[in-house]
Design a protein around this motif. Structure first.
Motif, mmCIF file in Angstrom:
data_model
loop_
_atom_site.group_PDB
_atom_site.id
_atom_site.type_symbol
_atom_site.label_atom_id
_atom_site.label_comp_id
_atom_site.label_asym_id
_atom_site.label_seq_id
_atom_site.Cartn_x
_atom_site.Cartn_y
_atom_site.Cartn_z
ATOM 1 N N GLU A 210 32.051 17.273 94.499
ATOM 2 C CA GLU A 210 32.007 18.729 94.764
ATOM 3 C C GLU A 210 32.436 19.409 93.920
ATOM 4 O OE1 GLU A 210 34.856 18.525 98.155
ATOM 5 O OE2 GLU A 210 33.206 18.039 99.640
ATOM 6 N N VAL A 214 29.630 22.712 92.311
ATOM 7 C CA VAL A 214 29.693 23.689 92.805
ATOM 8 C C VAL A 214 29.567 24.064 91.023
ATOM 9 C CG1 VAL A 214 32.594 25.596 92.166
ATOM 10 C CG2 VAL A 214 32.016 23.344 94.001
ATOM 11 N N PHE A 217 26.180 25.021 91.107
ATOM 12 C CA PHE A 217 25.720 26.646 91.698
ATOM 13 C C PHE A 217 25.729 27.602 90.690
ATOM 14 C CE2 PHE A 217 26.185 23.902 96.172
ATOM 15 C CZ PHE A 217 24.861 22.619 95.417
ATOM 16 N N TRP A 241 41.253 23.779 91.756
ATOM 17 C CA TRP A 241 40.640 23.140 92.565
ATOM 18 C C TRP A 241 42.042 23.562 94.220
ATOM 19 C CZ3 TRP A 241 34.880 21.520 94.023
ATOM 20 C CH2 TRP A 241 35.146 20.697 95.485
ATOM 21 N N ARG A 282 28.976 31.415 95.498
ATOM 22 C CA ARG A 282 30.011 31.793 96.507
ATOM 23 C C ARG A 282 29.295 31.371 97.851
ATOM 24 N NH1 ARG A 282 32.929 35.867 96.187
ATOM 25 N NH2 ARG A 282 32.127 37.264 97.450
ATOM 26 N N ILE A 285 27.664 27.836 97.759
ATOM 27 C CA ILE A 285 29.357 26.741 98.013
ATOM 28 C C ILE A 285 29.769 26.765 99.086
ATOM 29 C CG2 ILE A 285 31.474 26.495 96.577
ATOM 30 C CD1 ILE A 285 30.724 27.632 94.163
ATOM 31 N N GLU A 286 29.580 27.822 99.175
ATOM 32 C CA GLU A 286 30.602 27.996 101.125
ATOM 33 C C GLU A 286 29.877 27.663 102.185
ATOM 34 O OE1 GLU A 286 33.425 32.105 101.056
ATOM 35 O OE2 GLU A 286 30.888 32.212 101.921
#
Length: 318
Positions: A210, A214, A217, A241, A282, A285-286
């Protein structure tokens, strides 16, 4: 309480296929995509996997390292290896990228030469073809971006050219954007893979952590919104993180550039460009993590990071 999460992959490192006995006809194996920059390798792997696991842009050299995408069907499992676009290496960064290509060619069961069917054949295409020949691996030719072709007869000319150059397993027209031809593409690959149990669990999609996703992205937004030259000197690292008590996530990312003038470009007037890129990243990512994310971004000038072996290790470009 805040705490740092590990860099464990999305798939357990030691986890294998389900324990239930596999059908004798089950076929599985590793398949590498190789092609010129902008051939559509990352777009294709995202489409086949059904989730976004690789950054996509119209800039060359978007992919910087090896990415696995896992597709499981009733007939078996294909582990796709997305590699950087074949290019002439200059910096140590680029040399590592090309080594990722060569390593993939040496270790997979099948090589897929992914060719942009909408452009004319050039020296770069011949160089990629020679790499496929030299690998000695079984190879399949996939002619991508057929959605851009008004005259499909052009495909016959390309197939004829490659048929005289190398004995490919198949010659398949596809569109990574629309999915046209991809079902046939998967079936043909499974037909040529060895009879073997799946190396990954049925619900695994990638080996990317992950944390890595991130960073990718955010870098994708940089690739999309910056000038043609600047993306080559930009990298992204996740430096914080932290899990929050309410289930949200607090992230801090650093964007690396090599000169102060490049930092100013990334920030934009009054920091507006960076704000817009952060907002877009963001959102993705969300969506991926399924929770609210607080995202801090810093832009750091680090001269010659592309030739810094330690920094390349930290960025996961191996």
């Amino acid at each position: 309480m805040e705490h740092e999460v590990s860099n464990a992959p999305l798939i357990p490192a030691t986890e294998s296929a389900p324990e239930s006995p596999a059908s004798p006809a089950l076929r599985s194996g590793f398949v590498a995509f190789i092609g010129r920059p902008n051939a559509g390798k990352s777009t294709l792997i995202n489409y086949l996997v059904g989730e976004k696991i690789a950054a996509v842009s119209d800039k060359p050299q978007t992919t910087r390292t090896r990415i696995l995408g896992i597709v499981t069907r009733p007939e078996g499992q294909i582990v796709f290896v997305d590699t950087p676009g074949v290019h002439k290496p200059g910096y140590r960064l680029n040399k590592r990228m090309m080594q990722a290509v060569l390593d993939a060619l040496a270790t997979v069961d099948i090589v897929v030469l992914l060719r942009d069917a909408s452009v004319s054949t050039g020296n770069g295409d011949r160089f990629v073809l020679n790499l496929v020949k030299q690998s000695g691996r079984p190879a399949l030719l996939a002619l991508n971006k057929i959605d851009r072709l008004g005259d499909k007869s052009r495909l016959l000319t390309l197939i004829d050219f490659y048929r005289h150059e190398h004995n490919f397993l198949d010659y398949l027209p596809i569109s990574a954007l629309t999915g046209e031809g991809t079902d046939v593409f998967l079936h043909r690959l499974l037909d040529h893979l060895p009879v073997a149990p799946p190396p990954f669990a049925e619900d695994d999609l990638t080996d990317q952590t992950e944390r890595t996703l991130v960073a990718e992205f955010l870098r994708e937004q940089l690739l999309r919104q910056l000038s043609d030259e600047l993306p080559f000197v930009v990298a992204v690292a996740v430096e914080k993180w932290a899990e929050q008590a309410d289930g949200s996530l607090s992230l801090a990312c650093v964007i690396l550039v090599e000169r102060p003038s490049q930092r100013a470009i990334v920030l934009g007037r009054g920091g507006l460009r960076l704000r817009d890129m952060a907002a877009a990243a963001r959102t993705e990512i969300e969506t991926m993590l399924g929770r609210h994310v607080f995202l801090e971004i810093f832009v750091k000038v680090e001269p010659h990071w592309r030739n810094n072996e330690r920094r390349l290790d930290e960025l996961g470009i191996r």
